[in-house]
Motif scaffolding. Structure first.
Motif, PDB file in Angstrom:
ATOM      1  N   ILE A   1       2.524   1.993  -3.323  1.00 34.84           N
ATOM      2  CA  ILE A   1       1.504   2.358  -4.310  1.00 34.84           C
ATOM      3  C   ILE A   1       1.150   3.839  -4.183  1.00 34.84           C
ATOM      4  O   ILE A   1       0.992   4.553  -5.186  1.00 34.84           O
ATOM      5  CB  ILE A   1       0.243   1.482  -4.139  1.00 34.84           C
ATOM      6  CG1 ILE A   1       0.517   0.054  -4.653  1.00 34.84           C
ATOM      7  CG2 ILE A   1      -0.943   2.078  -4.883  1.00 34.84           C
ATOM      8  CD1 ILE A   1      -0.641  -0.895  -4.495  1.00 34.84           C
ATOM      9  N   ALA A   2       1.048   4.316  -2.961  1.00 35.42           N
ATOM     10  CA  ALA A   2       0.741   5.735  -2.745  1.00 35.42           C
ATOM     11  C   ALA A   2       1.844   6.613  -3.318  1.00 35.42           C
ATOM     12  O   ALA A   2       1.569   7.661  -3.929  1.00 35.42           O
ATOM     13  CB  ALA A   2       0.576   5.997  -1.246  1.00 35.42           C
ATOM     14  N   SER A   3       3.098   6.185  -3.138  1.00 31.35           N
ATOM     15  CA  SER A   3       4.228   6.938  -3.687  1.00 31.35           C
ATOM     16  C   SER A   3       4.204   6.931  -5.212  1.00 31.35           C
ATOM     17  O   SER A   3       4.453   7.957  -5.859  1.00 31.35           O
ATOM     18  CB  SER A   3       5.537   6.347  -3.171  1.00 31.35           C
ATOM     19  OG  SER A   3       6.657   6.980  -3.766  1.00 31.35           O
ATOM     20  N   LEU A   4       3.878   5.755  -5.788  1.00 27.71           N
ATOM     21  CA  LEU A   4       3.811   5.642  -7.250  1.00 27.71           C
ATOM     22  C   LEU A   4       2.678   6.493  -7.820  1.00 27.71           C
ATOM     23  O   LEU A   4       2.774   7.008  -8.944  1.00 27.71           O
ATOM     24  CB  LEU A   4       3.635   4.169  -7.645  1.00 27.71           C
ATOM     25  CG  LEU A   4       4.851   3.263  -7.394  1.00 27.71           C
ATOM     26  CD1 LEU A   4       4.472   1.799  -7.596  1.00 27.71           C
ATOM     27  CD2 LEU A   4       6.001   3.636  -8.323  1.00 27.71           C
ATOM     28  N   CYS A   5       1.600   6.630  -7.080  1.00 25.03           N
ATOM     29  CA  CYS A   5       0.490   7.482  -7.528  1.00 25.03           C
ATOM     30  C   CYS A   5       0.956   8.928  -7.691  1.00 25.03           C
ATOM     31  O   CYS A   5       0.597   9.612  -8.660  1.00 25.03           O
ATOM     32  CB  CYS A   5      -0.669   7.407  -6.531  1.00 25.03           C
ATOM     33  SG  CYS A   5      -1.558   5.833  -6.533  1.00 25.03           S
TER      34      CYS A   5
ATOM     35  N   GLN B   1       0.804  -1.215   0.000  1.00 33.43           N
ATOM     36  CA  GLN B   1       0.000   0.000   0.000  1.00 33.43           C
ATOM     37  C   GLN B   1       0.842   1.273   0.000  1.00 33.43           C
ATOM     38  O   GLN B   1       0.583   2.210  -0.759  1.00 33.43           O
ATOM     39  CB  GLN B   1      -0.929   0.004   1.220  1.00 33.43           C
ATOM     40  CG  GLN B   1      -1.985   1.093   1.205  1.00 33.43           C
ATOM     41  CD  GLN B   1      -2.986   0.902   0.061  1.00 33.43           C
ATOM     42  OE1 GLN B   1      -3.297  -0.221  -0.300  1.00 33.43           O
ATOM     43  NE2 GLN B   1      -3.453   1.992  -0.515  1.00 33.43           N
ATOM     44  N   THR B   2       1.891   1.316   0.833  1.00 35.65           N
ATOM     45  CA  THR B   2       2.728   2.528   0.926  1.00 35.65           C
ATOM     46  C   THR B   2       3.445   2.835  -0.387  1.00 35.65           C
ATOM     47  O   THR B   2       3.401   3.975  -0.865  1.00 35.65           O
ATOM     48  CB  THR B   2       3.745   2.402   2.080  1.00 35.65           C
ATOM     49  OG1 THR B   2       3.034   2.175   3.304  1.00 35.65           O
ATOM     50  CG2 THR B   2       4.587   3.661   2.212  1.00 35.65           C
TER      51      THR B   2
ATOM     52  N   ARG C   1      -6.328   2.862  -7.825  1.00 40.66           N
ATOM     53  CA  ARG C   1      -6.899   1.744  -8.581  1.00 40.66           C
ATOM     54  C   ARG C   1      -6.197   1.574  -9.930  1.00 40.66           C
ATOM     55  O   ARG C   1      -5.967   0.448 -10.381  1.00 40.66           O
ATOM     56  CB  ARG C   1      -8.395   1.967  -8.796  1.00 40.66           C
ATOM     57  CG  ARG C   1      -9.017   0.972  -9.758  1.00 40.66           C
ATOM     58  CD  ARG C   1     -10.512   1.022  -9.755  1.00 40.66           C
ATOM     59  NE  ARG C   1     -11.060   0.382  -8.562  1.00 40.66           N
ATOM     60  CZ  ARG C   1     -12.353   0.090  -8.426  1.00 40.66           C
ATOM     61  NH1 ARG C   1     -13.200   0.383  -9.392  1.00 40.66           N
ATOM     62  NH2 ARG C   1     -12.789  -0.487  -7.327  1.00 40.66           N
ATOM     63  N   GLN C   2      -5.828   2.664 -10.580  1.00 41.80           N
ATOM     64  CA  GLN C   2      -5.125   2.565 -11.866  1.00 41.80           C
ATOM     65  C   GLN C   2      -3.749   1.920 -11.706  1.00 41.80           C
ATOM     66  O   GLN C   2      -3.330   1.125 -12.542  1.00 41.80           O
ATOM     67  CB  GLN C   2      -4.981   3.963 -12.480  1.00 41.80           C
ATOM     68  CG  GLN C   2      -6.272   4.531 -13.050  1.00 41.80           C
ATOM     69  CD  GLN C   2      -6.118   5.964 -13.540  1.00 41.80           C
ATOM     70  OE1 GLN C   2      -5.429   6.778 -12.917  1.00 41.80           O
ATOM     71  NE2 GLN C   2      -6.745   6.279 -14.672  1.00 41.80           N
ATOM     72  N   VAL C   3      -3.050   2.258 -10.632  1.00 43.32           N
ATOM     73  CA  VAL C   3      -1.735   1.645 -10.381  1.00 43.32           C
ATOM     74  C   VAL C   3      -1.892   0.154 -10.105  1.00 43.32           C
ATOM     75  O   VAL C   3      -1.151  -0.671 -10.636  1.00 43.32           O
ATOM     76  CB  VAL C   3      -1.025   2.349  -9.200  1.00 43.32           C
ATOM     77  CG1 VAL C   3       0.244   1.585  -8.806  1.00 43.32           C
ATOM     78  CG2 VAL C   3      -0.682   3.783  -9.563  1.00 43.32           C
ATOM     79  N   GLN C   4      -2.866  -0.188  -9.271  1.00 49.32           N
ATOM     80  CA  GLN C   4      -3.095  -1.615  -8.969  1.00 49.32           C
ATOM     81  C   GLN C   4      -3.463  -2.389 -10.226  1.00 49.32           C
ATOM     82  O   GLN C   4      -2.980  -3.512 -10.455  1.00 49.32           O
ATOM     83  CB  GLN C   4      -4.202  -1.745  -7.918  1.00 49.32           C
ATOM     84  CG  GLN C   4      -3.806  -1.239  -6.545  1.00 49.32           C
ATOM     85  CD  GLN C   4      -4.979  -1.221  -5.582  1.00 49.32           C
ATOM     86  OE1 GLN C   4      -6.142  -1.200  -5.996  1.00 49.32           O
ATOM     87  NE2 GLN C   4      -4.686  -1.218  -4.288  1.00 49.32           N
TER      88      GLN C   4
END
Length: 382
Positions: A100-104, A97-98, A112-115
């Motif tokens: 993913i937030a950075s990648l966003c 999760q962490t 959701r797009q990253v996932q």
């Protein structure tokens, strides 16, 4: 230094019981014995297998897949994104999760797009259904022919029916042509599997497969060098007796023939358990572990040979647990038999929601704001 290492490696007390040695295996009086240098023949055989496999998969397995109705899943391609691609290749394919937030923040995508990007990217790396079918077809063909050939070469041999016969006259056991080719072909095949493992379908038991292939090659080579050939042929026959059932079940699974896959898998499970958990440990290993010490004192080769057999038996137990778990799930819940070792394609959440909506619409009619829209054929008057 190399000469000294070679002398130490080939010293007779490592390979033979006390009082026996390499001189006992020299050809004489028209009798031929196995020799270590014969194993080099397996290298060109392995190369031939690699070439023939490519021909087989293209000319036999691919048309067979089409005939059986193997349908390829259409996978959505991810848009190229240097940031996400770099993270996928160099850090992890399953970000938490962490990260993913950075990648966003770096890409401007929503969570959701990253996932979804990572799900689709993982799917792209998974082997296609056709690739899996062709691999299973190749292994099915070899294991079936190897079992038939092995059984034909042993059907008239006394040690197939009385295991103590495998040690009568050891180590001065004459090499038969059928034994020579059975050994070389099996060794060449497992050598080709070890070479092609990098390009084959990778499953969750990848490391166990590597250990199995290496242990099998060492076992075949060692048993050849010290003339444990009768025991070796029995071990290979026991192992080949169930594998072609597994590969045929995979083929039907990839083709979507659920019932055929399930029933063949149950047959495979029964044969595997009987051959690997009953015959192999209680007959084969018993005869190689207990009976030889009644004839001569234990030596390094005796412990090494039986140690390799125990490695294989540990792998048998590991795989038997997976097989029994799958069989119980099928028999108790009538679920489809799936290979637990294989990765499955991931589905986008949006696609799942869409599919569920379609099912609801077919069942209940159109839905609006969570309520069914009723059409009583009344026309609206403006």
């Amino acid at each position: 230094m190399l000469s000294g290492l070679s002398d130490w490696f080939w010293q007779e007390q490592l390979w033979f019981p006390k009082g026996l040695g390499w001189a006992d295996l020299e050809d004489r009086d028209g009798r031929v014995y196995a020799k270590a240098q014969d194993l080099w023949v397996a290298l060109p055989i392995a190369l031939i297998f690699l070439i023939f496999r490519q021909i087989f998969e293209r000319t036999v397995a691919t048309p067979l897949a089409s005939l059986l109705g193997v349908k390829e899943t259409v996978r959505l391609q991810v848009p190229h994104n240097p940031t996400l691609e770099s993270y996928y290749c160099n850090i992890t394919k399953n970000p938490k999760q962490t990260p993913i937030a950075s990648l966003c923040k770096q890409t401007g995508f929503s969570e959701r797009q990253v996932q979804r990007w990572f799900r689709r990217r993982r799917n792209q790396d998974r082997p296609s259904l056709l690739k899996r079918f062709r691999e299973a077809s190749w292994r099915f063909t070899f294991y079936l022919l190897a079992f038939i050939a092995g059984l034909a070469s042993l059907i008239d041999k006394p040690w197939l029916y009385d295991l103590k016969e495998m040690w009568q006259g050891f180590p001065v056991l004459t090499l038969l042509p059928s034994q020579y080719w059975y050994y070389m072909i099996e060794l060449g095949f497992y050598g080709s599997l070890l070479v092609s493992v990098a390009s084959d379908v990778k499953r969750k038991d990848f490391k166990e497969q590597i250990v199995h292939h290496v242990a099998t090659i060492l076992l075949i080579s060692f048993s050849w060098c010290v003339n444990y050939i009768r025991a070796g042929t029995l071990i290979m026959l026991v192992h080949d007796s169930s594998d072609y059932f597994l590969e045929s079940a995979k083929m039907f699974n990839y083709a979507g023939w659920r019932n055929a896959c399930n029933y063949i898998f149950i047959v495979f499970a029964a044969v595997f358990i009987i051959s690997r958990l009953v015959i192999f440990p209680f007959w084969i290993i018993y005869c190689t572990w207990i009976y030889p010490v009644t004839m001569y004192e234990p030596f390094f080769g005796y412990y090494f040979f039986n140690g390799l057999l125990m490695v294989l038996q540990c792998l048998h137990i590991f795989w038997a647990v997976l097989i029994i778990r799958m069989a119980i799930r099928f028999l108790t819940h009538n679920e489809k038999v799936d290979d637990e070792r294989s990765d499955k394609d991931e589905t986008d959440e949006s696609e799942e929601e869409e599919e569920q909506a379609k099912k609801d619409m077919r069942k209940n009619g159109p839905v609006q704001n969570g309520h069914t829209v009723h059409n009583n054929n009344h026309s609206k008057i403006e």
